[in-house]
Motif scaffolding. Sequence first.
Motif, PDB file in Angstrom:
ATOM      1  N   ARG A  24      43.150  42.407   1.874  1.00  0.00           N
ATOM      2  CA  ARG A  24      44.469  41.957   1.559  1.00  0.00           C
ATOM      3  C   ARG A  24      45.148  42.423   0.224  1.00  0.00           C
ATOM      4  O   ARG A  24      44.430  42.546  -0.700  1.00  0.00           O
ATOM      5  CB  ARG A  24      44.883  40.571   1.697  1.00  0.00           C
ATOM      6  N   VAL A  25      46.202  42.713   0.244  1.00  0.00           N
ATOM      7  CA  VAL A  25      46.769  43.179  -1.410  1.00  0.00           C
ATOM      8  C   VAL A  25      48.334  43.063  -1.274  1.00  0.00           C
ATOM      9  O   VAL A  25      48.826  43.396  -0.409  1.00  0.00           O
ATOM     10  CB  VAL A  25      46.219  44.557  -1.387  1.00  0.00           C
TER      11      VAL A  25
ATOM     12  N   GLU B  21      42.457  27.585  -7.163  1.00  0.00           N
ATOM     13  CA  GLU B  21      43.297  28.393  -8.122  1.00  0.00           C
ATOM     14  C   GLU B  21      43.714  28.016  -9.621  1.00  0.00           C
ATOM     15  O   GLU B  21      43.247  28.568 -10.530  1.00  0.00           O
ATOM     16  CB  GLU B  21      44.363  28.960  -7.392  1.00  0.00           C
ATOM     17  N   SER B  22      44.440  26.960  -9.329  1.00  0.00           N
ATOM     18  CA  SER B  22      44.884  26.343 -10.346  1.00  0.00           C
ATOM     19  C   SER B  22      43.802  25.770 -11.730  1.00  0.00           C
ATOM     20  O   SER B  22      44.159  26.232 -12.863  1.00  0.00           O
ATOM     21  CB  SER B  22      45.945  25.270 -10.389  1.00  0.00           C
TER      22      SER B  22
ATOM     23  N   GLN C  55      41.161  28.475  -1.862  1.00  0.00           N
ATOM     24  CA  GLN C  55      42.946  28.321  -2.471  1.00  0.00           C
ATOM     25  C   GLN C  55      42.802  27.175  -3.359  1.00  0.00           C
ATOM     26  O   GLN C  55      43.532  27.364  -4.328  1.00  0.00           O
ATOM     27  CB  GLN C  55      43.447  28.286  -1.183  1.00  0.00           C
TER      28      GLN C  55
ATOM     29  N   PHE D 138      39.032  35.543  -3.197  1.00  0.00           N
ATOM     30  CA  PHE D 138      40.013  35.676  -4.268  1.00  0.00           C
ATOM     31  C   PHE D 138      39.439  36.283  -5.619  1.00  0.00           C
ATOM     32  O   PHE D 138      38.223  35.854  -5.908  1.00  0.00           O
ATOM     33  CB  PHE D 138      40.319  34.130  -4.764  1.00  0.00           C
TER      34      PHE D 138
ATOM     35  N   MET E 127      41.971  28.863 -13.192  1.00  0.00           N
ATOM     36  CA  MET E 127      42.509  29.683 -14.015  1.00  0.00           C
ATOM     37  C   MET E 127      42.825  29.103 -15.320  1.00  0.00           C
ATOM     38  O   MET E 127      42.995  29.454 -16.345  1.00  0.00           O
ATOM     39  CB  MET E 127      44.079  29.948 -13.286  1.00  0.00           C
TER      40      MET E 127
ATOM     41  N   LEU F  50      44.487  36.787  -3.521  1.00  0.00           N
ATOM     42  CA  LEU F  50      43.550  36.917  -2.165  1.00  0.00           C
ATOM     43  C   LEU F  50      43.425  38.219  -2.055  1.00  0.00           C
ATOM     44  O   LEU F  50      44.593  39.069  -2.097  1.00  0.00           O
ATOM     45  CB  LEU F  50      44.515  36.278  -1.286  1.00  0.00           C
TER      46      LEU F  50
ATOM     47  N   ILE G  52      38.941  30.013   3.353  1.00  0.00           N
ATOM     48  CA  ILE G  52      40.305  30.076   2.692  1.00  0.00           C
ATOM     49  C   ILE G  52      40.826  28.878   1.951  1.00  0.00           C
ATOM     50  O   ILE G  52      41.213  28.925   0.957  1.00  0.00           O
ATOM     51  CB  ILE G  52      41.576  30.806   3.376  1.00  0.00           C
TER      52      ILE G  52
ATOM     53  N   TYR H  12      40.792  38.444   3.756  1.00  0.00           N
ATOM     54  CA  TYR H  12      40.826  37.541   4.458  1.00  0.00           C
ATOM     55  C   TYR H  12      40.245  37.751   5.805  1.00  0.00           C
ATOM     56  O   TYR H  12      40.730  38.630   6.647  1.00  0.00           O
ATOM     57  CB  TYR H  12      42.224  36.651   4.784  1.00  0.00           C
TER      58      TYR H  12
END
Lengths: 448, 448
Positions: A343-344, A131-132, A128, A40, A135, A335, A124, A338
């Motif tokens: 990945r996009v 994230e929150s 994952q 990420f 940020m 992300l 992952i 993976y």
Amino acid sequence: MKHPSPASVTDDDLALLTDLYELTMLQAYWREGMHGRGVFSLYFRKLPAKRNFMLACGQQYVAELVTRLRFSPTSLQRLADVKVFEDDFLAWLEGFRFTGDIWTVPEGTPVFPSEPLMEVEAPIAEAQLLESLVMNQVQLETVLASKAVRLVMAANGRPVVDFGMRRMHGVDAAIRGVRAYRAAGLAGTSNVLGGLIHDLPLRGTMAHSYVLAHDNEQEAFRQFARLYPGTTLLVDTHDTLAGVRKVIDLMAAEPDLKVGAIRLDSGDLGPLARDARQLLDDAGHADVKIVASSGLNEQAIAELIGAGAPIDAFGVGTSMGVSEDAPVIDLSYKLVEYAGKPRVKHSPGKVNLPSRKQVYRRRDSQGFYRGDLIALRDEPVDDGEPLLTPLVKEGRIDDSALAEADRARERVQQALRHLPPALRQLEPADPPYPIELSEGLKRLQRQE
Amino acid sequence: MKHPSPASVTDDDLALLTDLYELTMLQAYWREGMHGRGVFSLYFRKLPAKRNFMLACGQQYVAELVTRLRFSPTSLQRLADVKVFEDDFLAWLEGFRFTGDIWTVPEGTPVFPSEPLMEVEAPIAEAQLLESLVMNQVQLETVLASKAVRLVMAANGRPVVDFGMRRMHGVDAAIRGVRAYRAAGLAGTSNVLGGLIHDLPLRGTMAHSYVLAHDNEQEAFRQFARLYPGTTLLVDTHDTLAGVRKVIDLMAAEPDLKVGAIRLDSGDLGPLARDARQLLDDAGHADVKIVASSGLNEQAIAELIGAGAPIDAFGVGTSMGVSEDAPVIDLSYKLVEYAGKPRVKHSPGKVNLPSRKQVYRRRDSQGFYRGDLIALRDEPVDDGEPLLTPLVKEGRIDDSALAEADRARERVQQALRHLPPALRQLEPADPPYPIELSEGLKRLQRQE
């Protein structure tokens, strides 16, 4: 469920500082046997209107949280009560540890659009979940440090002090704000707990209430200066220049009394500072300094200094405390890889950069930053200093990286010497700082 | 001094959540033997440009903190290290308790300029110490509730859900924000800990990363919908309407699969929602709802609804999470009385109201609020409902007042029925809501 103190988030609750969908996605990854490594990338797409750069801040702090993050028995019980999670998944969460790597630019680094400030690489689910929290925490300090450094630049060497606790968004913001302000170069803070925790000198004067509680302004000054030799007296409760004269009379009446400074907190600060300076100088008190506060922002400070106002230090609250003109940046945590495959997300009109990356900062012959190159992490690049380094490896904080990371304040001061002069202005630089993409990254983008 | 968790402020540190000058003033009051009762009034001078009212919020929370505030041994040790406080003063702080009264308007009450939201009355040192904490905490929730209610008004009955944790200023803001959002009438939150603590339903969908981690978008939908019957699928990772078709195809292929909603998170939401609705309806899925997110604010929601966009629920992050257009209000906490004598700072062009006060809200014959009167607390007034009531008496929270205070959400809903229609618009009302001063207050102002 009662909450005992303001944001008394202990390690017990740390794993619940997240959005529900992170946990439902985790359960899905786990059910589907998706344990491949995810990468990420944390970045923002554009600068707020009035910023020429952002100072990345908070990454080290959040990395320390991440390496300690566990699902405590109480947090698992709380999740069980949500009725979305299966027992065997909750049992798996019990063993949850972050085992991945975190690459980051050091705190205090100026960063620009599309550049990863941080890349998190882990199975992952682990990456994952963060994230929150990542940020929330990185945005807070980055927004506040990026605003504060503008005040530092505007003050042009004169001290800027944080008076903003009362205006900030809660106690985490107030305390962590001091951490960001320390990096940005502030001289002190009024915030007691924040200053003690994050090692920024405590500063304070007096409030109008103290003066008002005395029947006589001069008596308030006398009492306070007796108790605190060298203190700062607030002179504008009734009439600013009359207040200054009372300070001067007091010093004449009690020659042993030491007054360090006066504070102006209302009115037209430039003319008042000049008149106050004149009164003090005429009375032989050239050593008594003048501190100004009252709705200051970077433009007001620049104007005061530009007009030659004899103000020695600035106290700043509201505008800095919430970064009033730009309280938020559009951080993304996307992300980008993976299971070894880039990945996009394809978004019309938006740049999303796949795969693990590195940012190279290039200098001109005078040492000024002349532009950055965003490249694939493993792509050979022979010009520029790589900004991202691994702070966490296999779930462990790298101690030598941590010690290096602790130099944020020094790094900001260096950066202010090396940023092109146009970027050190308060107004937007035109053209903006150049950011290029490497050939390898462009090739990968085309393949996607 | 290391800080273990984000804002893990425990009761041990509560008393240090203050500005240094509060403590130096406390020491001065104590040294001067100033133990008379002080009354401090909490109010704001003007509304932010786009607000017709503010919703007072956070007073009950902070009152609970205040009644528990003590100087713990560790906090006293920290203060001793500051080298400004004398041992006998620190010994006095050890016995510090808030023994005063707190009058407040109930949480969820619309409030207007100059009106006290809260008045704190206590021996002056006790009331003084609270300044920074009270302002920090009441501002946070008041700013966030006042923004959130605008989104609720714009959505006109459709659910609004908080997706903002990642954008908010730290974890205290994120968690306490949920408390304010609950009062303001939000339908749910993505914030796990905040929702659990402050009793707002948890809501969540899926992220682009989940879709991207699967090699096939439809496979991601299938796995997620199997695991979470009735879930919301995020359809815009690659191409929004193609994503909708994949959901429809999936439901055709697996008739037992229950999809509750789709989420649109990019692009032109109005036309996309209409096209998605059409596709779903044509396929016989009128029951599948449409959720929209992506940079929404109250204007965008009002426009979408005005244009008839078939969106059933809104997820809102950035704009609401920091109250982006008005992240701060100019709250004041001013000494208005000491030792029985009214006090007031004379500020050119600013209204400062002396003494203890009461606010009376008057209604017209239809029940709409027609204006407020600010009066002296003990002045006889025969028209209007008094808004301030004692929540804390002699240092103790009044349990019946607390139970009453807990009805903030209900109170907001009532207020939205009784506010004049012009104030329930997103644009500034002209003329603004009428605020009058009583004869007694005007007389006292003239005497000062």
